[in-house]
Design an enzyme around this catalytic site. Structure first.
Site, short mmCIF file in Angstrom:
data_model
loop_
_atom_site.label_atom_id
_atom_site.label_comp_id
_atom_site.label_asym_id
_atom_site.label_seq_id
_atom_site.Cartn_x
_atom_site.Cartn_y
_atom_site.Cartn_z
N LYS A 116 8.24 -17.06 10.37
CA LYS A 116 8.18 -15.58 10.23
C LYS A 116 9.30 -15.54 10.68
CE LYS A 116 5.94 -11.24 8.86
NZ LYS A 116 5.52 -11.77 8.06
P1 NAD Z 1 7.32 -1.03 6.72
O1 NAD Z 1 8.12 -1.34 7.42
O2 NAD Z 1 7.13 -1.10 4.49
O3 NAD Z 1 5.89 0.06 6.62
C1 NAD Z 1 5.39 -0.09 7.46
C2 NAD Z 1 5.06 0.94 7.91
O4 NAD Z 1 3.78 0.86 9.63
C3 NAD Z 1 5.13 2.61 7.48
O5 NAD Z 1 5.36 4.11 7.00
C4 NAD Z 1 6.42 2.88 9.20
O6 NAD Z 1 6.79 4.03 9.80
C5 NAD Z 1 5.17 2.57 9.98
N1 NAD Z 1 4.50 2.72 11.20
C6 NAD Z 1 5.49 1.76 12.28
N2 NAD Z 1 4.92 2.04 13.55
C7 NAD Z 1 4.10 2.88 13.00
C8 NAD Z 1 2.65 2.62 14.36
N3 NAD Z 1 3.33 2.44 15.55
N4 NAD Z 1 2.05 3.73 14.37
C9 NAD Z 1 0.71 4.23 13.64
N5 NAD Z 1 2.18 3.47 11.71
C10 NAD Z 1 3.39 3.12 12.37
O7 NAD Z 1 6.08 -2.08 6.63
P2 NAD Z 1 4.91 -3.03 5.38
O8 NAD Z 1 5.97 -4.21 4.37
O9 NAD Z 1 4.31 -1.62 4.87
O10 NAD Z 1 4.82 -4.28 6.92
C11 NAD Z 1 2.95 -3.69 7.55
C12 NAD Z 1 2.37 -4.87 7.74
O11 NAD Z 1 1.57 -5.14 6.48
C13 NAD Z 1 3.49 -5.65 8.22
O12 NAD Z 1 1.95 -5.96 9.53
C14 NAD Z 1 2.90 -6.65 7.42
O13 NAD Z 1 3.60 -7.98 9.08
C15 NAD Z 1 2.01 -6.57 6.94
N6 NAD Z 1 1.92 -7.43 5.65
C16 NAD Z 1 2.86 -7.45 5.26
C17 NAD Z 1 3.04 -7.52 3.54
C18 NAD Z 1 4.11 -7.29 2.65
O14 NAD Z 1 4.39 -7.74 1.92
N7 NAD Z 1 4.91 -6.03 2.67
C19 NAD Z 1 1.95 -8.31 3.48
C20 NAD Z 1 1.43 -8.97 4.72
C21 NAD Z 1 1.38 -8.11 5.56
#
Ligand code: NAD
Length: 427
Positions: A116
């Site tokens: 990561k």
């Molecule tokens: P992103 O940046 O696209 O979206 C994050 C979302 O969470 C946004 O809508 C943001 O406003 C919201 N957010 C942030 N802080 C917050 C809080 N304190 N309370 C409520 N909402 C909050 O990120 P993403 O890629 O969608 O990733 C989200 C999660 O999923 C993370 O934990 C990431 O590690 C995990 N993840 C992502 C992927 C991927 O393919 N993008 C794959 C596996 C896991």
């Protein structure tokens, strides 16, 4: 810090993601008949890299930024994992996320170790040019660590396909030829895969459907779903859940959420979000806070924002009967115990959100072979791997009489341990 954590029990009430990851690991290894040296080896990150680098702002001034890249394991193959841009990034957080990547890749049986990266920055505070400057400089600082055969970054919170394109270009310019396989989650016109954008959210919904089948609830239109986070994972989970006929009653982002007991019109919410950059003031909905979302009346709760959202403070108020973790580490170990005691089914992050890394793997394979698959093929293979991994985890849960999180961890750790035993300790 690492050594102190490694040898002590995790203190309750401390909820850093790394404490969560180590606590889960310590719990899972108790079910495995593994030698102590193997258990110790897998607990440590293999390498940790910190970079401090300059970025020229639009006003001509130079500002210093700090970034990290952690390789937790390279036992099963090159390390794989996203890059996060956020003001919450710490080395501990990156360590935790790298460790979860190791277990996730092992669980879904793809030939990767876990990594990561992260930069301590609020990407929204930068202009597009500053974001590009920061990304290119961070990417060039990572060049000793990354390559298509050693470590392959991808998007995570705060990073986008455009950011992956800049990383791909920076690496390619450095080596002198185009290397699409250096990152995944790229735009399709430079070697990205069909279906990568939707993959994580789609995988979350695939797990939701399998878990509901097991709970004997197959009437989707009567199943109310609440989703925290409306970024890549949350918005795509909402879109696919809606497409599959679920009643999505609540969605939220960092600023709060919207609720409609009769179900939100998700395509209209997506259009509203695209046009206004916000969920608020969406017609036919009432506002709700993130805490209210987590505890609202629903059947399925999908935390898809960030770590440590379901805690001992709110776990006893959750009304959902099924929690499917879209985010990494959204539930603390203390909350896990409460959820377990309350008989709530939880599909853990390393299984539920693995769709992203699965399609990242497909992207890498397509880039290495210079042979692109169509979207149907990507989704067919994604479905196959997610469903197989889901039932593989159920089987281990039944065998050991443990919950799904423990079963997923046990399966993954055993696979890495077996490979390690076969390879042996070097030298
Ligand atoms: P992103 O940046 O696209 O979206 C994050 C979302 O969470 C946004 O809508 C943001 O406003 C919201 N957010 C942030 N802080 C917050 C809080 N304190 N309370 C409520 N909402 C909050 O990120 P993403 O890629 O969608 O990733 C989200 C999660 O999923 C993370 O934990 C990431 O590690 C995990 N993840 C992502 C992927 C991927 O393919 N993008 C794959 C596996 C896991």
């Amino acid at each position: 810090m690492v050594a102190a954590l490694m040898n002590t029990r995790v203190e309750p009430h401390i909820t850093s993601a790394y404490h969560t990851a180590i606590a889960q690991y310590n719990r899972a290894t108790q079910y495995l008949d593994l030698e102590d040296d193997l258990v110790d080896f897998m607990r440590y990150p293999r390498r940790e890299f910190t970079v401090n680098f300059p970025v020229r702002r639009d006003n001509g001034k130079i500002e210093m930024f700090t970034g990290y890249r952690v390789h937790h394991s390279t036992v099963l193959g090159p390390s794989k994992g996203g890059i996060r841009y956020s003001m919450d990034v710490t080395l501990d957080e990156v360590r935790a996320l790298a460790m979860w990547m190791t277990w996730k890749c092992a669980l879904v049986n793809i030939p990767y170790g876990g990594a990561k990266g992260g930069v301590l920055v609020d990407p929204k505070s930068l202009s597009l040019r500053e974001l590009e400057n920061l990304t290119r400089r961070y990417a060039s600082e990572l060049i000793p660590l990354i390559s298509p055969h050693s470590d392959i970054p991808a998007p995570d919170m705060g990073t986008t396909p455009q950011i992956m394109a800049w990383i791909m270009d920076t690496y390619s310019m450095t080596v002198g030829y185009s290397v699409p396989a250096i990152v995944t989650g790229k735009p399709i016109n430079i070697g990205g895969s069909q279906g990568r954008t939707e993959a994580t959210g789609r995988g979350v919904v695939i797990c939701t459907m399998e878990a509901l089948k097991q709970l004997g609830k197959s009437n989707k239109s009567k199943t109310n779903v609440a989703i925290q986070g409306f970024g890549n994972v949350g918005s795509n989970a909402a879109a696919y859940a809606y497409e599959m006929g679920f009643n999505v009653v609540a969605v939220s982002d960092i600023y709060g959420g919207i609720y409609n007991a009769n179900g939100l019109d998700i395509p209209a919410v997506l259009t509203h979000f695209k046009q206004t950059g916000s969920l608020t003031n969406f017609p036919e909905s009432e506002p709700l806070t993130n805490d209210e979302l987590l505890t609202c009346r629903c059947d399925v709760l999908i935390p898809a924002a960030m770590e440590n959202q379901i805690t001992e403070d709110n776990a006893s108020r959750i009304q959902a009967k099924l929690i499917v973790e879209g985010a990494n580490g959204p539930t603390t170990p203390e909350a896990d115990d409460i959820i377990d005691d309350r008989g709530i089914t939880l599909v853990p992050d390393i299984l539920a959100n693995a769709g992203g890394v699965v399609v990242s793997y497909f992207e890498w394979v397509q880039d290495l072979q210079s042979f692109a698959w169509d979207k149907d093929e990507v989704f067919r293979q994604l479905q196959r791997i997610m469903v197989n991994s889901y039932y593989g985890t159920v089987e281990v849960a039944e065998k050991h009489q443990v919950n799904m999180r423990m079963a997923a961890q046990i399966t993954a750790i055993q696979r890495v341990a077996d490979a390690l035993k076969t390879r042996g300790f070097y030298p």
